[in-house]
Motif scaffolding. Structure first.
Motif, PDB file in Angstrom:
ATOM      1  N   GLY A   1      -6.457 -12.543  15.680  1.00  0.00           N
ATOM      2  CA  GLY A   1      -5.067 -12.925  15.474  1.00  0.00           C
ATOM      3  C   GLY A   1      -4.638 -12.887  14.025  1.00  0.00           C
ATOM      4  N   ASP A   2      -5.599 -12.771  13.109  1.00  0.00           N
ATOM      5  CA  ASP A   2      -5.256 -12.687  11.687  1.00  0.00           C
ATOM      6  C   ASP A   2      -4.644 -11.323  11.371  1.00  0.00           C
ATOM      7  OD1 ASP A   2      -6.224 -15.204  11.261  1.00  0.00           O
ATOM      8  OD2 ASP A   2      -8.056 -14.575  10.220  1.00  0.00           O
ATOM      9  N   PRO A   3      -3.793 -11.275  10.335  1.00  0.00           N
ATOM     10  CA  PRO A   3      -3.264  -9.975   9.906  1.00  0.00           C
ATOM     11  C   PRO A   3      -4.400  -9.075   9.425  1.00  0.00           C
ATOM     12  CG  PRO A   3      -1.994 -11.786   8.966  1.00  0.00           C
ATOM     13  CD  PRO A   3      -3.214 -12.403   9.579  1.00  0.00           C
ATOM     14  N   ALA A   4      -4.386  -7.827   9.827  1.00  0.00           N
ATOM     15  CA  ALA A   4      -5.427  -6.890   9.415  1.00  0.00           C
ATOM     16  C   ALA A   4      -5.203  -6.455   7.977  1.00  0.00           C
ATOM     17  CB  ALA A   4      -5.417  -5.670  10.327  1.00  0.00           C
ATOM     18  N   PRO A   5      -6.250  -6.404   7.178  1.00  0.00           N
ATOM     19  CA  PRO A   5      -6.117  -5.886   5.804  1.00  0.00           C
ATOM     20  C   PRO A   5      -5.605  -4.451   5.827  1.00  0.00           C
ATOM     21  CG  PRO A   5      -8.221  -6.996   6.094  1.00  0.00           C
ATOM     22  CD  PRO A   5      -7.619  -6.859   7.464  1.00  0.00           C
ATOM     23  N   GLN A   6      -4.842  -4.091   4.823  1.00  0.00           N
ATOM     24  CA  GLN A   6      -4.327  -2.737   4.708  1.00  0.00           C
ATOM     25  C   GLN A   6      -5.057  -1.997   3.593  1.00  0.00           C
ATOM     26  OE1 GLN A   6      -0.074  -3.735   4.295  1.00  0.00           O
ATOM     27  NE2 GLN A   6       0.219  -3.066   6.398  1.00  0.00           N
ATOM     28  N   TRP A   7      -5.024  -0.685   3.641  1.00  0.00           N
ATOM     29  CA  TRP A   7      -5.697   0.112   2.621  1.00  0.00           C
ATOM     30  C   TRP A   7      -4.711   1.110   2.033  1.00  0.00           C
ATOM     31  CZ3 TRP A   7      -6.713   0.084   7.818  1.00  0.00           C
ATOM     32  CH2 TRP A   7      -6.398   1.238   8.537  1.00  0.00           C
ATOM     33  N   ASP A   8      -5.036   1.582   0.840  1.00  0.00           N
ATOM     34  CA  ASP A   8      -4.131   2.498   0.156  1.00  0.00           C
ATOM     35  C   ASP A   8      -4.931   3.441  -0.736  1.00  0.00           C
ATOM     36  OD1 ASP A   8      -1.550   3.508  -0.583  1.00  0.00           O
ATOM     37  OD2 ASP A   8      -1.715   2.418  -2.471  1.00  0.00           O
ATOM     38  N   LYS A   9      -4.569   4.705  -0.709  1.00  0.00           N
ATOM     39  CA  LYS A   9      -5.159   5.739  -1.568  1.00  0.00           C
ATOM     40  C   LYS A   9      -6.676   5.827  -1.445  1.00  0.00           C
ATOM     41  CE  LYS A   9      -1.414   5.516  -4.959  1.00  0.00           C
ATOM     42  NZ  LYS A   9      -1.046   5.263  -6.389  1.00  0.00           N
ATOM     43  N   LEU A  10      -7.165   5.829  -0.207  1.00  0.00           N
ATOM     44  CA  LEU A  10      -8.589   6.066   0.021  1.00  0.00           C
ATOM     45  C   LEU A  10      -8.802   7.554   0.297  1.00  0.00           C
ATOM     46  CD1 LEU A  10      -9.828   3.062   2.230  1.00  0.00           C
ATOM     47  CD2 LEU A  10      -9.817   3.322  -0.261  1.00  0.00           C
ATOM     48  N   ILE A  11      -9.760   8.142  -0.371  1.00  0.00           N
ATOM     49  CA  ILE A  11     -10.033   9.557  -0.227  1.00  0.00           C
ATOM     50  C   ILE A  11     -10.673   9.846   1.130  1.00  0.00           C
ATOM     51  CG2 ILE A  11     -12.309   9.396  -1.323  1.00  0.00           C
ATOM     52  CD1 ILE A  11      -9.853  12.308  -1.784  1.00  0.00           C
ATOM     53  N   GLY A  12     -10.247  10.916   1.759  1.00  0.00           N
ATOM     54  CA  GLY A  12     -10.809  11.302   3.045  1.00  0.00           C
ATOM     55  C   GLY A  12     -11.668  12.544   2.929  1.00  0.00           C
ATOM     56  N   VAL A  13     -12.352  12.892   4.003  1.00  0.00           N
ATOM     57  CA  VAL A  13     -13.191  14.096   3.988  1.00  0.00           C
ATOM     58  C   VAL A  13     -12.329  15.349   3.892  1.00  0.00           C
ATOM     59  CG1 VAL A  13     -15.109  13.027   5.213  1.00  0.00           C
ATOM     60  CG2 VAL A  13     -13.270  14.120   6.516  1.00  0.00           C
ATOM     61  N   ASP A  14     -11.013  15.203   4.049  1.00  0.00           N
ATOM     62  CA  ASP A  14     -10.090  16.320   3.885  1.00  0.00           C
ATOM     63  C   ASP A  14      -9.593  16.431   2.444  1.00  0.00           C
ATOM     64  OD1 ASP A  14      -8.553  14.053   3.757  1.00  0.00           O
ATOM     65  OD2 ASP A  14      -7.142  14.627   5.351  1.00  0.00           O
ATOM     66  N   ASP A  15     -10.173  15.595   1.541  1.00  0.00           N
ATOM     67  CA  ASP A  15      -9.811  15.577   0.115  1.00  0.00           C
ATOM     68  C   ASP A  15      -8.384  15.092  -0.133  1.00  0.00           C
ATOM     69  OD1 ASP A  15     -12.248  16.385  -1.076  1.00  0.00           O
ATOM     70  OD2 ASP A  15     -11.841  18.472  -0.568  1.00  0.00           O
ATOM     71  N   LYS A  16      -7.799  14.431   0.850  1.00  0.00           N
ATOM     72  CA  LYS A  16      -6.482  13.850   0.680  1.00  0.00           C
ATOM     73  C   LYS A  16      -6.596  12.333   0.591  1.00  0.00           C
ATOM     74  CE  LYS A  16      -4.172  17.540   3.286  1.00  0.00           C
ATOM     75  NZ  LYS A  16      -3.320  17.854   4.467  1.00  0.00           N
ATOM     76  N   LEU A  17      -5.596  11.687  -0.033  1.00  0.00           N
ATOM     77  CA  LEU A  17      -5.555  10.240  -0.121  1.00  0.00           C
ATOM     78  C   LEU A  17      -4.799   9.686   1.085  1.00  0.00           C
ATOM     79  CD1 LEU A  17      -4.793   9.729  -3.922  1.00  0.00           C
ATOM     80  CD2 LEU A  17      -6.996   9.619  -2.762  1.00  0.00           C
ATOM     81  N   HIS A  18      -5.362   8.630   1.667  1.00  0.00           N
ATOM     82  CA  HIS A  18      -4.788   8.078   2.887  1.00  0.00           C
ATOM     83  C   HIS A  18      -4.503   6.587   2.724  1.00  0.00           C
ATOM     84  CE1 HIS A  18      -5.720  11.626   5.435  1.00  0.00           C
ATOM     85  NE2 HIS A  18      -6.682  11.802   4.536  1.00  0.00           N
ATOM     86  N   SER A  19      -3.502   6.111   3.446  1.00  0.00           N
ATOM     87  CA  SER A  19      -3.171   4.681   3.444  1.00  0.00           C
ATOM     88  C   SER A  19      -2.925   4.235   4.879  1.00  0.00           C
ATOM     89  CB  SER A  19      -1.928   4.404   2.592  1.00  0.00           C
ATOM     90  OG  SER A  19      -0.783   5.005   3.178  1.00  0.00           O
ATOM     91  N   SER A  20      -2.975   2.930   5.081  1.00  0.00           N
ATOM     92  CA  SER A  20      -2.778   2.390   6.431  1.00  0.00           C
ATOM     93  C   SER A  20      -1.365   2.642   6.947  1.00  0.00           C
ATOM     94  CB  SER A  20      -3.089   0.894   6.450  1.00  0.00           C
ATOM     95  OG  SER A  20      -2.352   0.216   5.458  1.00  0.00           O
TER      96      SER A  20
END
Length: 217
Positions: A30-49
């Motif tokens: 029930g807690d709010p899920a942490p968010q992420w920002d600018k994490l590098i992916g195996v596609d070499d792109k930056l991803h966020s929630s």
């Protein structure tokens, strides 16, 4: 006035002592899920929630290359993506280990070898795992429907199912939690013990405070 003060103190104390999950020392169902920002992916792109805002549910899977338990879960991760992506469910795998076997380059090779089509991210700071209270690979979190601000609550966390090696599964915890979210219901089982290898968190050096010398009289 005294009653108001006592009530305020009780509220603050209750907030400070808010219970975490049964098997997670940081967050609860029930807690709010942490968010992420600018994490590098195996596609070499930056991803966020925020990329998942339009999905009906999200599965966050902490995994890696080096753990045999995580290796045993890879085909089931592929299965989740194949069976739920068309139903607007996002699978996001995240690795935070920093050893060579779990490097971004090794992740790319794994993604090609196993034909991963889901998002696979790397966080060398390890902060996203710490914010989720994740300690093992694999460890799973199912997040419910997003609100208008893109925030989701944790509806399930723990193991993928009741079989660490994927054989003779009788209770598909993650899949059942997804089905419940898609049906607008709460999962019957919301938390289980995560079984896997401990995440290789970096040791943080403690800084010693200089001793305060007594004033000379």
């Amino acid at each position: 006035m005294r009653l108001v003060t006592l009530m305020a103190f009780a509220f603050i104390a209750g907030t400070a002592l808010a219970p975490a999950g049964e098997f997670n020392s940081l967050i609860n169902i029930g807690d709010p899920a942490p968010q992420w920002d600018k994490l590098i992916g195996v596609d070499d792109k930056l991803h966020s929630s925020s990329e998942t805002n339009d999905y009906r549910a999200v599965v966050v899977a902490f995994t890696c290359n080096s753990c045999p338990y995580a290796g045993d879960a890879e085909d089931r991760l592929v299965w989740l993506h194949e069976n739920y992506s068309a139903r607007d469910v996002a699978i996001v795998a995240i690795n935070v280990n920093t050893i060579d076997e779990d490097s971004l380059e090794a992740m790319k090779q794994k993604a090609i070898a196993k034909s991963f089509e889901f998002t696979y991210l790397y966080d060398e700071t390890q902060q996203i795992a710490k914010r989720f209270g994740a300690k093992y690979t694999p460890e799973f979190f199912v997040l419910g429907k997003a609100d208008d601000d893109g925030k989701r609550n944790v509806v399930y966390m723990g193991s993928m199912d009741d079989s660490p090696d994927g054989k003779n599964v009788t209770k598909p915890y993650v899949a059942s939690a997804i089905d419940a979210v898609l049906a607008g219901k709460s999962p019957e089982i919301t938390e289980t013990v995560p079984i896997g290898c401990q995440i290789r968190f970096k040791r943080e050096r403690r800084t010693r405070k200089p001793k305060q010398l007594a004033p000379v009289k």
